[in-house]
Design a protein around this motif. Structure first.
Motif, PDB file in Angstrom:
ATOM      1  N   LYS A 245       0.827  -1.350   0.004  1.00 49.60           N
ATOM      2  CA  LYS A 245       0.049  -0.143  -0.036  1.00 49.60           C
ATOM      3  C   LYS A 245       0.703   1.295   0.169  1.00 49.60           C
ATOM      4  CE  LYS A 245      -3.358   2.335   2.944  1.00 49.60           C
ATOM      5  NZ  LYS A 245      -4.255   2.347   3.963  1.00 49.60           N
ATOM      6  N   GLU A 246       2.101   1.244   0.803  1.00 48.86           N
ATOM      7  CA  GLU A 246       2.795   2.512   0.917  1.00 48.86           C
ATOM      8  C   GLU A 246       3.633   2.742  -0.509  1.00 48.86           C
ATOM      9  OE1 GLU A 246       6.503   4.041   3.740  1.00 48.86           O
ATOM     10  OE2 GLU A 246       5.619   2.134   4.115  1.00 48.86           O
ATOM     11  N   GLU A 247       3.954   1.379  -0.843  1.00 50.64           N
ATOM     12  CA  GLU A 247       4.758   1.784  -2.318  1.00 50.64           C
ATOM     13  C   GLU A 247       4.123   2.002  -3.493  1.00 50.64           C
ATOM     14  OE1 GLU A 247       8.326   1.955  -4.511  1.00 50.64           O
ATOM     15  OE2 GLU A 247       8.026   1.402  -2.264  1.00 50.64           O
ATOM     16  N   LEU A 248       2.818   1.444  -3.698  1.00 53.70           N
ATOM     17  CA  LEU A 248       2.081   1.277  -4.938  1.00 53.70           C
ATOM     18  C   LEU A 248       0.413   1.839  -4.687  1.00 53.70           C
ATOM     19  CD1 LEU A 248       3.423  -2.180  -6.195  1.00 53.70           C
ATOM     20  CD2 LEU A 248       4.072   0.317  -6.996  1.00 53.70           C
ATOM     21  N   GLN A 249       0.141   2.100  -3.401  1.00 59.07           N
ATOM     22  CA  GLN A 249      -1.226   2.486  -3.378  1.00 59.07           C
ATOM     23  C   GLN A 249      -2.376   1.451  -4.034  1.00 59.07           C
ATOM     24  OE1 GLN A 249       1.143   5.231  -4.482  1.00 59.07           O
ATOM     25  NE2 GLN A 249       1.578   5.142  -2.050  1.00 59.07           N
TER      26      GLN A 249
END
Length: 278
Positions: A245-249
C-alpha cells in the motif's frame, strides 16, 4: 425562462445607466440586469452572453459573470464566513454569501469551518440556500448506474466501516476501509467504479477497477514504478499489505494479480529481494 442558481445564455437587449439588460429571447420576454461591473469591454446589442443568475442583497434577480464555487443542484466544500442568529453564511465566491439556515445544518457550523453542502432553491422563499444534510438529496430507489460502471464521486463523510461518497451527484455509496489506499478527505472529487450493487440498492464503490478489469492498469502502474526505480521494486508476493500500500497504493490482492500477469508475459522476474524488470 431565466433560471436562478444556474448558468444562463442570454441575449443583450439594451444598454442602460446601471448596466445591460439581458433576456431569454430577443423579444425580452424575461429580463435580468447585468450590472456595470460585469459588462464586457466590447459587445453589441443582440449578442449572447453566458451569466450566472441569483438574488442580490435586495432579493432582486441579477446576472453576473463571476463563477460560483457551487450551483443549484450541486455539492461543494465551502468555508463558513459568519454565523448569525438565523444561520451560517458560506463563501461561494460571490459578493452575496450563500445562506445555510440552522435547520439545514447536520452539525452546528462554526466560523472558519469547512462544510460539504448541497445548494438548492427553497420553494417557500424562492431563495438559493445551502444544506449540509446532503444525504437527503440522494436517492438509491431507482439507480442510474450498474456494476462495473465508472462513476464520479464526492467524498461525503466517514463511517466506522469506510467512507461515504456521493455517486454521480445522485446516489449514495460506500468505499470500505480496506479498499482505501490513498489519503482522501471530505469534499474530494474522485473517479471510481461500482464494485457491487446490493439487493437493497446500496452501492459498494472501489477506487480501482474490479476483478479482471484491474489487472491491466495495475500491471502498467507496476511497470512504471519499475522503470522509475532502475528496474527494481523491493516487493514480492510475500510482502505485507502495508508495504504494498505504501509503495504502490493498491491492495495486496490487486498487486498479486498484476505481478502474476506480468510474470506470465515474461515482463518481470520475481526473486527473494523483490521484482526485477526483464
Amino acid at each position: 425562462m431565466i433560471h436562478l442558481g444556474e448558468y444562463n445564455t442570454l441575449y443583450i437587449l439594451r444598454d442602460t445607466e446601471p448596466g445591460l439588460f439581458l433576456g431569454d429571447d430577443e423579444a425580452g420576454t424575461n429580463e435580468v440586469l447585468l450590472p456595470n461591473r460585469y459588462v464586457p469591454e466590447t459587445f453589441e446589442i443582440g449578442d449572447k452572453i453566458e451569466v450566472f443568475v441569483y438574488l442580490d442583497n435586495e432579493e432582486r434577480p441579477v446576472a453576473i459573470t463571476d463563477k460560483p464555487y457551487i450551483t443549484k443542484g450541486d455539492f461543494a466544500l465551502l468555508r463558513c464566513n459568519e454565523v448569525s442568529k438565523h444561520g451560517a453564511f458560506l463563501d461561494w465566491g460571490l459578493v452575496k454569501e450563500l445562506f445555510c439556515p440552522f435547520k439545514e445544518q447536520a452539525f452546528k457550523m462554526k466560523k472558519g469551518g469547512w462544510y460539504l453542502v448541497h445548494c438548492y432553491l427553497d420553494e417557500e422563499t424562492d431563495r438559493l440556500v445551502a444544506s449540509s444534510k446532503t444525504m437527503r438529496f440522494l436517492d438509491n430507489t431507482t439507480l442510474e448506474v450498474a456494476q462495473f460502471d465508472k462513476v464520479d464521486l464526492i467524498v461525503s463523510h466517514p463511517s466506522d466501516i469506510g467512507m461515504n461518497v456521493i455517486v454521480n451527484k445522485k446516489h449514495h455509496g460506500l468505499i470500505y476501509k480496506d479498499e482505501i489506499y490513498k489519503d482522501i478527505s471530505v469534499g474530494d472529487k474522485l473517479e471510481g467504479i461500482v464494485k457491487k450493487v446490493r439487493h437493497d440498492n446500496k452501492l459498494d464503490i472501489s477506487l480501482s477497477q474490479i476483478g479482471y478489469r484491474n489487472i491491466e492498469p495495475n500491471a502498467q502502474l507496476i511497470l512504471d514504478a519499475l522503470k522509475d526505480n532502475s528496474g527494481f521494486i523491493p516487493l514480492h508476493d510475500k510482502s505485507s499489505p502495508e508495504a504494498i500500500k505504501e509503495e504502490l497504493q493498491m491492495s495486496k490482492k490487486s498487486f498479486k494479480k498484476a505481478i502474476g500477469s506480468l510474470y506470465k508475459d515474461k515482463q518481470i522476474t520475481i526473486k527473494d529481494d523483490g521484482i526485477h524488470l526483464n
